[in-house]
Write an enzyme that holds these catalytic residues in place. Structure first.
Site, short mmCIF file in Angstrom:
data_model
loop_
_atom_site.label_atom_id
_atom_site.label_comp_id
_atom_site.label_asym_id
_atom_site.label_seq_id
_atom_site.Cartn_x
_atom_site.Cartn_y
_atom_site.Cartn_z
N ALA A 63 42.12 40.83 41.18
CA ALA A 63 40.85 40.17 41.47
C ALA A 63 41.16 38.89 42.23
CB ALA A 63 40.13 39.86 40.16
N GLY A 108 43.52 43.50 38.47
CA GLY A 108 42.41 44.36 38.87
C GLY A 108 42.85 45.50 39.78
N GLU A 131 47.13 39.16 33.61
CA GLU A 131 45.99 38.28 33.33
C GLU A 131 46.28 37.22 32.28
OE1 GLU A 131 45.79 41.55 33.72
OE2 GLU A 131 44.00 42.10 34.85
N1 DAK Z 1 43.68 36.43 44.62
C1 DAK Z 1 43.48 35.65 45.71
N2 DAK Z 1 44.40 35.52 46.69
C2 DAK Z 1 45.55 36.20 46.56
C3 DAK Z 1 45.81 37.03 45.45
C4 DAK Z 1 44.80 37.15 44.44
N3 DAK Z 1 44.92 37.94 43.36
N4 DAK Z 1 47.03 37.57 45.61
C5 DAK Z 1 47.51 37.10 46.78
N5 DAK Z 1 46.63 36.28 47.34
C6 DAK Z 1 46.74 35.55 48.62
C7 DAK Z 1 47.71 34.39 48.48
O1 DAK Z 1 47.05 33.27 47.93
C8 DAK Z 1 48.12 34.18 49.92
O2 DAK Z 1 47.08 33.51 50.60
P1 DAK Z 1 47.40 32.30 51.63
O3 DAK Z 1 48.25 31.34 50.85
O4 DAK Z 1 48.14 32.97 52.75
O5 DAK Z 1 46.06 31.79 51.99
C9 DAK Z 1 48.16 35.60 50.48
O6 DAK Z 1 47.35 36.38 49.60
C10 DAK Z 1 49.55 36.20 50.49
O7 DAK Z 1 50.11 36.07 49.20
P2 DAK Z 1 51.52 35.36 48.91
O8 DAK Z 1 51.83 34.36 49.96
O9 DAK Z 1 51.50 34.89 47.49
O10 DAK Z 1 52.50 36.61 49.08
P3 DAK Z 1 53.90 36.85 48.38
O11 DAK Z 1 54.44 38.06 49.04
O12 DAK Z 1 54.71 35.60 48.36
O13 DAK Z 1 53.55 37.21 46.85
C11 DAK Z 1 52.33 38.33 45.10
C12 DAK Z 1 52.85 38.36 46.56
C13 DAK Z 1 51.44 39.55 44.90
C14 DAK Z 1 53.49 38.38 44.13
C15 DAK Z 1 51.53 37.02 44.87
O14 DAK Z 1 50.57 36.89 45.93
C16 DAK Z 1 50.80 36.98 43.57
O15 DAK Z 1 51.39 36.75 42.50
N6 DAK Z 1 49.49 37.19 43.62
C17 DAK Z 1 48.62 37.10 42.45
C18 DAK Z 1 48.82 38.34 41.63
C19 DAK Z 1 48.01 38.31 40.35
O16 DAK Z 1 48.21 37.48 39.47
N7 DAK Z 1 47.10 39.23 40.28
C20 DAK Z 1 46.23 39.39 39.12
C21 DAK Z 1 45.00 38.58 39.31
S1 DAK Z 1 44.11 38.53 37.79
C22 DAK Z 1 37.64 39.77 34.62
C23 DAK Z 1 37.52 40.30 35.86
C24 DAK Z 1 38.65 40.63 36.55
C25 DAK Z 1 39.91 40.42 36.03
C26 DAK Z 1 40.01 39.88 34.79
C27 DAK Z 1 38.90 39.56 34.04
N8 DAK Z 1 36.46 39.37 33.88
C28 DAK Z 1 35.36 38.87 34.58
C29 DAK Z 1 36.46 39.41 32.46
C30 DAK Z 1 41.06 40.69 36.83
C31 DAK Z 1 42.00 39.75 36.89
C32 DAK Z 1 43.09 39.83 37.87
O17 DAK Z 1 43.23 40.73 38.66
#
Ligand code: DAK
Length: 266
Positions: A63, A108, A131
């Site tokens: 997300a 997500g 998360e």
């Molecule tokens: N959200 C927003 N932007 C994201 C993103 C994300 N999940 N993942 C990557 N990006 C963006 C980065 O900020 C970066 O943007 P700029 O800095 O260029 O503006 C661009 O994408 C490229 O990412 P990186 O520079 O970080 O690329 P790397 O290759 O160095 O790293 C990575 C890739 C996937 C390891 C890293 O980007 C990362 O850790 N991303 C976050 C992964 C993550 O934590 N995903 C889970 C998100 S939590 C709910 C509803 C939904 C959910 C939960 C509850 N309720 C309402 C109850 C769901 C939650 C989630 O999904």
């Protein structure tokens, strides 16, 4: 950023197209996905659907954390429900949905893949439910679909630790059906989709509906529904055509379904 639908040979490929942000999903993308699945569900010419992410790095990196970071509890409730609506739309779409996971499937992204019927991934795929490290539990079905897919113990490990796993471990625990080289992933997805598309759409739809019941029904009521679903097929064009073709030693010519709609829609 967009949700793109491409049609070819009775197969719809839906691509989440926001590679600069690793296809992270905000509310607009979720609305777009909902619309795309509603459109394909109602299209009788579509016999299988492939869901993938644009680029070579990510299926969906989760997300959109930026959008989530300022949400009130009420907004989070709406966001969570929108994610649930997308998962339900995928599950209720009459056609089988194959997730072609071409890189990161985090949070997500993993939950979106879990709503699909079949998951195949590339060798560079990475999965996690990270998360809890962001101070939230999974919110798009991860607490429900991951335990049903890989078992409660493994799901608890993945959700409580938030650790990342690679494609080989995902295959071992049954999170994905197969792992392919990145450059052949879409071809493998297409081959599988074409194989499905060659079968009776009516029988595939009935099968999808009955498999879904295995996830929430008591086995005896699931079997009762199976008996009804089996009987429903008899007398339909495809049952007669499939069996006639067997005896006539030819390929069956199955019918597109006339009235496809999301199961449960009025
Ligand atoms: N959200 C927003 N932007 C994201 C993103 C994300 N999940 N993942 C990557 N990006 C963006 C980065 O900020 C970066 O943007 P700029 O800095 O260029 O503006 C661009 O994408 C490229 O990412 P990186 O520079 O970080 O690329 P790397 O290759 O160095 O790293 C990575 C890739 C996937 C390891 C890293 O980007 C990362 O850790 N991303 C976050 C992964 C993550 O934590 N995903 C889970 C998100 S939590 C709910 C509803 C939904 C959910 C939960 C509850 N309720 C309402 C109850 C769901 C939650 C989630 O999904």
């Amino acid at each position: 950023m967009s949700i793109d639908t491409n049609m070819s040979q009775q197969i719809a490929t839906i691509t989440i197209n926001n590679p600069d942000r690793l296809n992270a999903l905000d509310a607009n993308h979720l609305e777009g996905l909902l619309e795309a699945f509603r459109a394909t569900a109602g299209d009788a010419s579509v016999r299988a659907i492939i869901l993938t992410g644009a680029g070579e790095t990510a299926f969906v990196a989760g997300a959109d954390i930026k959008e989530m970071s300022t949400m009130s509890p009420e907004e989070a409730m709406r966001f969570g429900r929108l994610g649930h609506a997308v998962g339900s739309a995928i599950e209720r779409t009459p056609q089988p949905v194959i997730a072609a996971i071409n890189g990161f499937a985090l949070g997500g992204g993993c939950e979106l893949a879990l709503a699909c019927d079949i998951r195949i991934c590339s060798t560079n795929a990475v999965f996690a439910q990270p998360e809890v490290g962001l101070g939230i539990p999974p919110g798009w079905g991860g607490t429900q679909r991951l335990p049903r897919t890989v078992g409660k113990g493994i799901a608890s490990d993945l959700i409580f630790t938030g650790r990342r796993i690679r494609a080989d471990e995902a295959l071992r625990i049954g999170l994905v059906n197969a792992v392919h080289e990145q450059d052949s992933l879409m071809e493998h997805a297409s081959v599988m989709a074409r194989e499905i598309a060659g079968n009776s759409p009516a029988a595939v739809r009935l099968s999808k509906r009955l498999i879904a019941r295995s996830q929430d029904a008591h086995p005896s009521s699931g079997l009762a529904e199976e008996a009804h679903g089996f009987a429903e097929a008899f007398g339909m064009h495809d049952q007669q055509e499939g069996m006639s073709a067997f005896f006539e030693k030819r390929k069956p010519v199955f019918e597109n379904e006339p009235h496809l709609e999301l199961e449960g829609d009025a």
